[in-house]
Design a protein around this motif. Structure first.
Motif: not given
Length: 298
Positions: A178-200
């Motif tokens: 995507l080139g310069p000027g871009w910022g990124f983030h992945y936000e995830k809500f889940h019950r435990t570290a091993q679980s699937w995301a409830i929402v991400g």
């Protein structure tokens, strides 16, 4: 539980794997491709899938590794999550992929599970499909007729249903730079570290002089396939994110993120009702956009 009986086939070349899959399709057999097995094997154990055969491509040469190809990063389908996460090329040129991959399950799964296998599994609760959708990745599939390119917007057809044709094998994914000027983030809500995301939420934000010029937002587990939050993207364009949404300071970017659940059809299960997931989508999108814009949380 014990899986239902199945045949095990381990081809020695990609062409052989494609031929086996094509023959199975023509005879009406239900054949599954096995790579790392971290998504497929639980389905077999729970008897949620009953394939007549597994085609193990895990040892095929040429489907593993990361390469910088100028305008994009190519990630081989058999590259493990751990290899993707620690790749300098991915971390520098496709940081959103690295951020999301670091949240996949636990270290044991990341060392065995594969990047392409997770995407081809097409689980809307998986972390990587939303990332691929947000970045407009291109999937490269191989069959006996040659290679075919599938845009991410067309790859995730429905729940556990990728756009791969019978006889096709996913060989890799092209991740655009995507080139310069871009910022990124992945936000995830889940019950435990091993679980699937409830929402991400996968977020990519391009700032120019403090104003959002473009935003790409995709949601995990808000429908039968990953969802692109187009209403949020449109509302964020031209907005200047506020340093904080508290103490009466206007936050137009935060208001725009309130549209995150528009057009979604979130599932309801033991981990969350649809309304709860809609609420999470709005909250997590706001957090993800602020983080991608390099702003502290309010």
């Amino acid at each position: 539980m014990i899986p239902a009986p199945f045949d095990y086939i381990r081809p020695t070349s990609l062409d052989e794997a494609c031929q086996v899959l094509a023959d199975a399709a023509s005879s009406g057999d239900d054949v599954k491709v096995l790579a790392g097995g971290q998504s497929l094997l639980p389905l077999l154990r729970l008897r949620l899938a009953y394939p007549t055969a597994l085609v193990d491509i895990g040892r095929l040469a040429g489907l593993r590794g990361v390469a910088d190809r100028g305008d994009h990063v190519f990630i081989g389908a058999l590259t493990t999550h751990d290899e993707v996460r620690h790749s300098e090329v991915v971390r520098e040129q496709a940081p959103l992929v690295a951020l999301a991959t670091a949240t996949v399950a636990d270290p044991a799964v990341r060392h065995r599970g594969t990047f392409g296998g997770s995407l081809a599994h097409a689980d809307p609760a998986g972390d990587l499909p939303a990332v691929a959708l947000a970045l407009d990745c291109v999937f490269v599939a191989r069959s006996g007729d040659g290679e075919r390119e599938i845009p991410a917007s067309e790859f995730f057809v429905d729940y556990l249903e990728p756009a791969l044709e019978p006889g096709e094998v996913l060989v890799g994914v092209r991740v655009p730079k995507l080139g310069p000027g871009w910022g990124f983030h992945y936000e995830k809500f889940h019950r435990t570290a091993q679980s699937w995301a409830i929402v991400g939420v996968a977020a990519a934000v391009r700032l120019s002089e403090g104003v959002i010029g473009e935003a790409r937002i995709a949601l995990t587990n808000m429908g039968s396939a990953p969802v692109r939050a187009r209403a949020v993207e449109a509302a964020l364009r031209g907005v200047r994110p506020a340093p904080s949404g508290s103490n009466g300071v206007p936050d137009p970017a935060g208001d725009a993120c309130g549209l995150a659940d528009e057009g979604t059809s979130p599932p309801g299960d033991l981990h969350g009702a649809p309304d709860y997931r809609r609420h999470l989508a709005r909250v997590l999108t706001r957090r993800a956009v602020r983080a991608a814009s390099r702003l502290p949380p309010p």
